[in-house]
Every structure is written in C-alpha cells, then in structure tokens.
Design a protein around this motif. Structure first.
Motif, PDB file in Angstrom:
ATOM      1  N   GLU A   2       2.720  97.426  45.124  1.00 37.12           N
ATOM      2  CA  GLU A   2       3.134  96.688  46.312  1.00 37.12           C
ATOM      3  C   GLU A   2       2.032  95.747  46.785  1.00 37.12           C
ATOM      4  O   GLU A   2       0.855  96.094  46.810  1.00 37.12           O
ATOM      5  CB  GLU A   2       3.459  97.676  47.430  1.00 37.12           C
ATOM      6  CG  GLU A   2       3.735  97.011  48.775  1.00 37.12           C
ATOM      7  CD  GLU A   2       3.789  98.024  49.909  1.00 37.12           C
ATOM      8  OE1 GLU A   2       3.563  99.209  49.629  1.00 37.12           O
ATOM      9  OE2 GLU A   2       4.023  97.614  51.051  1.00 37.12           O
ATOM     10  N   ASP A  24       7.749 100.471  42.703  1.00 40.29           N
ATOM     11  CA  ASP A  24       7.566  99.722  43.949  1.00 40.29           C
ATOM     12  C   ASP A  24       6.820  98.437  43.627  1.00 40.29           C
ATOM     13  O   ASP A  24       5.616  98.445  43.372  1.00 40.29           O
ATOM     14  CB  ASP A  24       6.782 100.561  44.968  1.00 40.29           C
ATOM     15  CG  ASP A  24       6.720  99.887  46.331  1.00 40.29           C
ATOM     16  OD1 ASP A  24       6.237 100.512  47.278  1.00 40.29           O
ATOM     17  OD2 ASP A  24       7.148  98.714  46.450  1.00 40.29           O
ATOM     18  N   SER A  26       7.344  95.644  45.733  1.00 42.74           N
ATOM     19  CA  SER A  26       7.680  94.862  46.918  1.00 42.74           C
ATOM     20  C   SER A  26       6.530  93.946  47.328  1.00 42.74           C
ATOM     21  O   SER A  26       5.368  94.182  47.004  1.00 42.74           O
ATOM     22  CB  SER A  26       8.041  95.798  48.073  1.00 42.74           C
ATOM     23  OG  SER A  26       6.959  96.660  48.366  1.00 42.74           O
TER      24      SER A  26
END
Length: 498
Positions: A2, A24, A26
């Motif tokens: 992330e 993840d 993001s």
C-alpha cells in the motif's frame, strides 16, 4: 504494498502465488485492466486495490462477487461489475472492424518486434551473468528454483558419507561436509542425513521442510535443497542440504578451546553479544512470522551455527512447531517425535500438576509427595509456546557468558544454571564469568563488567520459572542492542578495537 507509488500493471506471474491470501496494492499508480486471474485465485480472500488508475470492465466472478472482499473504489476508469460496486455502465460502442490485411500486418510486425526483444534480452542476460560470475567471490546455490540432487551425487560429495566428512550428530541424523558442483562453480555444503530407523525421524524431516520453506532471515540457516530417494540398499533415504558454516556451532566455540589448526578460538565479549543479538533477532522473526508464528522448540548452542564472519544462524528445525498447529491432523504422527520437545537443561522446567494433565502422566515419574511431575512446558498436550523458546534463549545467554552448561555436574538438587547465576549476581561474585573471557578483560575496566552483568540479567529474566514472568524476546533484543552500542562507544573512546 500500500502507498508505494507503484506504476504499471499487476504482473501475470502473480497468478502462480497459490498461497496468496491477502493482496493490498491500494493508493498507488497502477493502471491497465484488472487481471482476470485475480478472479480465479481460489485462495485469495481479500483484494484491496482502491485509488489507482485501473480501467476497463470489472470481472463478474470469483472474489469480485463480494463487494466487501474486493475493494475497488477510487478507480474512475472502471465500469461494470456487480451493482454493489456502484461503477458506471460499460459502453456498448465497439470500434469499426479493422481490415484483415491491416490485422495481419500488425500481428506479423508485433511478432517480429517481440522476437527481437527476446533475443536482445537473452544476450543482455548472458553478458550480465558472465560479468557476475567473474566478480562473485562466494558461490551460492540459491536461485529461482531449488537444484535437484540425487543420492549418488550426495555419496560422491561426501566421499560415501565417510567418517572424515562427519561434522556433527543430532537427534534424528548426522551432518556431513560435502563438495558439490553448481554449474561450473564448486560449493561446500552441509548434508543432514536422517536416520530413518530412529522413531520420529520421518516426521522430523517433514517438520523441517515445512518450516524452512516459508522462512527467510539472515540469522536462520539457508536450505539449498532436499533429497528424498532410495539408497544403494533399496531403503528410503532422506537428506537436507544447507550452506556450510565454516566456524562450526556455538557449543564447539564455547567448550572446545582449540581449533583444528592449533589456534585458540575464544570468542570475545563483543562477539558473544553479537551472537546473542543474532539469535534473538531470529527468534523474534520466527515468533512473529506471517501468517503463522513458528516455535523452534530446541534452541541450544549446538543448534547455533557460525559463518565466516561469526554471524550466528539458528538451525535444526526438526522439532519446530507452527503456533496453534493441531498436531493430531498430521498423518501417521509418531509419538516419539510428538513428545520430544527440547533438550534437557534448555527445555523449560516442569510445572505443578493440575487436573487437566492427569491423563497425560502415564509415562512420567512422580516425586514422592506426588505434588509435581517431570513435565516440561512443551509437553502439555504437545502445544508449543514462544515462552519455551524464550526460556531456552535465557539459558543460552547464561551459558554464553559463564561457559557452563546447564547440565554440568555441579548443578545438583535445587541448584541450576539460572539459580547459580542469580545468586552469584546478588553476591557480586567474581568467578561467575567464563575464565577464557575473564582473562581477556582489561584490569580495572568497570564498563566491561557492567556490560556482562547486564547481559546476564537479561538471561535471568528470560529464564524465569513462570512463563508469564519471562522477558519478551523483542524487549531482550532491544536491550542487547543498547548494551552493545554503549560498549562499542566505550571501546572507541578508549582507542580500542571492536
């Protein structure tokens, strides 16, 4: 991954990560279509990819049927998918079909371009590999794939498992020094051959393989490959191949003062503190391993190996346990392997008898008053605990500086290494430290004495009788780092060498 300003697309090679549970990515700058293989990864339970530059249609299968499992908000180029994603509808407009001749021309041109790129990449890789081979000083067997080793190759590497090649024996097998070829490079390896006639050896082999395949740390032994085959007699043969550690193990360094070439191998105080930090760092990594913590269960000096620079590597994971692992799920589990948890002197002491363990006491000896049983912490229901590793580490610290094994004959009845050091520290005894280490201390140097006392105090706190009273391994690591830094600053200020 992330928030790392990553760019480009998610590589297709990620589809090979069969054990991937959570992804993840993001808050990056990733772009392109959402890879279709993400919808087909059955093990994936959470996909977090908001606030990127993904575009195209959202898949409508697999993980993407659950809006709480697949998070895609903030990707304004996406369309379609299930209604819960609130994405705009994909346009049905299709571009005008290209002519057949134009399609063929583009296809042929792309193929030629790709072939040129592949040839250039292979040429560049070969040049780079040649340059790296020339400059590399220490050859290694590490690569993208583990090398395949046959029984015959191991026989040749160890001169037929000759006694001259034997470097050590363990609970479930013997370790031999060998020389093998990796391409055109000669490498020295340590070959751990399991004695399959020993009860529990096969389970130990499985445990070590399962543990070593999912851990990687500078202070853990590096496994190169394994061999599961048939020997020349037609019997099962199992071995693990590791990088060879030229400085042997810590037990040899502490209790065998003379090296093979006649030189004395006494470890300095700085080296002993460095080794203590190395082992603590390895344990802290294991105890916080993701997704499942690992308990070593047999920490002792003979399982601490030293490389060329005397950097410590924790080895022998034949008794290791995954924390909260249900041992009853292991097929054909051997009671001999399951009940072996640690080594006498290093395994945590017995605990008071409770009604919960009455049925487990058949094979254990009671004291006369039947109040306590000889029952190590690891033995209760075969449940491993990080507290047990912490106790073993505390005893190892005490042995590291006193030069006394916990099984020395002077420790009788209620006296053990822990109580011996605790009493000596309280009485400020001067004969507590390893004589070889004491002889190297400068006269009147209070800093060194204070440093030794601080390390011994950590060993006392880690080897407390009650598990919950023991210092956490992470706290021990940080305190040892502070002690080492302070001691090094003192040496530098006095013009000494570290």
């Amino acid at each position: 991954m992330e928030g790392n300003l990553l760019q480009g697309t998610i590589p297709a090679s990620m589809s090979q990560m069969k054990g991937l549970l959570v992804l993840d990515v993001s808050r990056n700058n990733l772009s392109g279509d959402i890879p279709v293989f993400l919808a087909d990864m059955h093990g994936l339970v959470t996909l977090n990819m908001p606030f990127n530059n993904f575009e195209g249609e959202v898949p409508k299968r697999g993980l993407f049927l659950n809006a709480s499992a697949a998070l895609i908000e903030g990707n304004y180029g996406l369309c379609g998918g299930i209604p819960q994603f609130n994405s705009h509808t994909c346009s049905n407009h299709t571009p005008k079909k290209w002519s057949h001749k134009l399609v063929m021309l583009i296809s042929v041109g792309s193929a030629v371009f790709c072939i040129i790129l592949v040839l250039f990449a292979l040429f560049a890789r070969r040049k780079l590999r040649t340059k790296f081979t020339k400059t590399r000083q220490v050859p290694s067997l590490h690569s993208g794939q583990h090398m395949r080793v046959t029984y015959a190759e191991l026989v040749r590497a160890t001169s037929g498992f000759a006694s001259e090649s034997l470097v050590g024996r363990g609970s479930f097998g013997s370790v031999y020094k060998g020389t093998m070829m990796n391409g055109d490079q000669e490498v020295i390896v340590a070959v751990k051959v399991l004695n399959l006639q020993q009860r529990g050896a096969s389970q130990s082999f499985v445990a070590e393989c399962e543990t070593l395949r999912c851990i990687r740390h500078r202070n853990l032994v590096k496994i190169l490959t394994v061999c599961s085959s048939i020997d020349f007699r037609g019997l099962d043969f199992k071995a693990l191949i590791f990088e060879f550690m030229p400085n042997g193990n810590l037990d040899q360094k502490l209790h065998s003062r003379l090296l093979e070439d006649g030189r004395h191998g006494v470890l300095s105080l700085t080296q002993r503190i460095d080794i203590a930090i190395d082992v603590a760092s390895a344990l802290e990594y294991l105890h916080h391993n993701k997704p499942v913590p690992i308990v070593h269960c047999d920490l002792k000096p003979s399982n601490i190996l030293l490389d060329n620079d005397k950097v410590a590597h924790v080895g022998d994971f034949g008794l290791a346990r995954f924390l909260h692992q249900d041992d009853t799920s292991l097929p054909e589990i051997s009671s001999g392997w399951a009940t072996r948890m640690g080594t006498i002197g290093y395994a945590a002491p017995g605990l008071p008898l409770t009604t919960d363990v009455h049925l487990l006491c058949t094979n254990f000896s009671f004291e006369t008053n039947f109040t306590y049983i000889s029952f190590p912490e690891y033995g209760q229901g075969n449940e491993a605990s990080v507290y047990g590793d912490t106790y073993s580490y505390g005893i190892l610290l005490l042995e590291l500086l006193t030069g006394k094994r916990p099984t020395d004959g002077e420790f009788l009845q209620d006296l053990n290494l822990h109580s011996y050091v605790e009493i000596a520290l309280r009485d400020q005894a001067t004969n507590l430290v390893d004589l070889c280490l004491l002889s190297s201390l400068e006269e009147g140097t209070k800093m060194r004495a204070a440093c030794i006392n601080s390390v011994l105090h950590i060993g006392i706190l880690c080897s407390k009788e009650l598990p919950t009273d023991r210092m956490q391994i992470g706290d021990a690591t940080r305190e040892l780092l502070a002690i080492r830094d302070k001691y090094r600053m003192h040496l530098l200020s006095k013009g000494g060498s570290i």
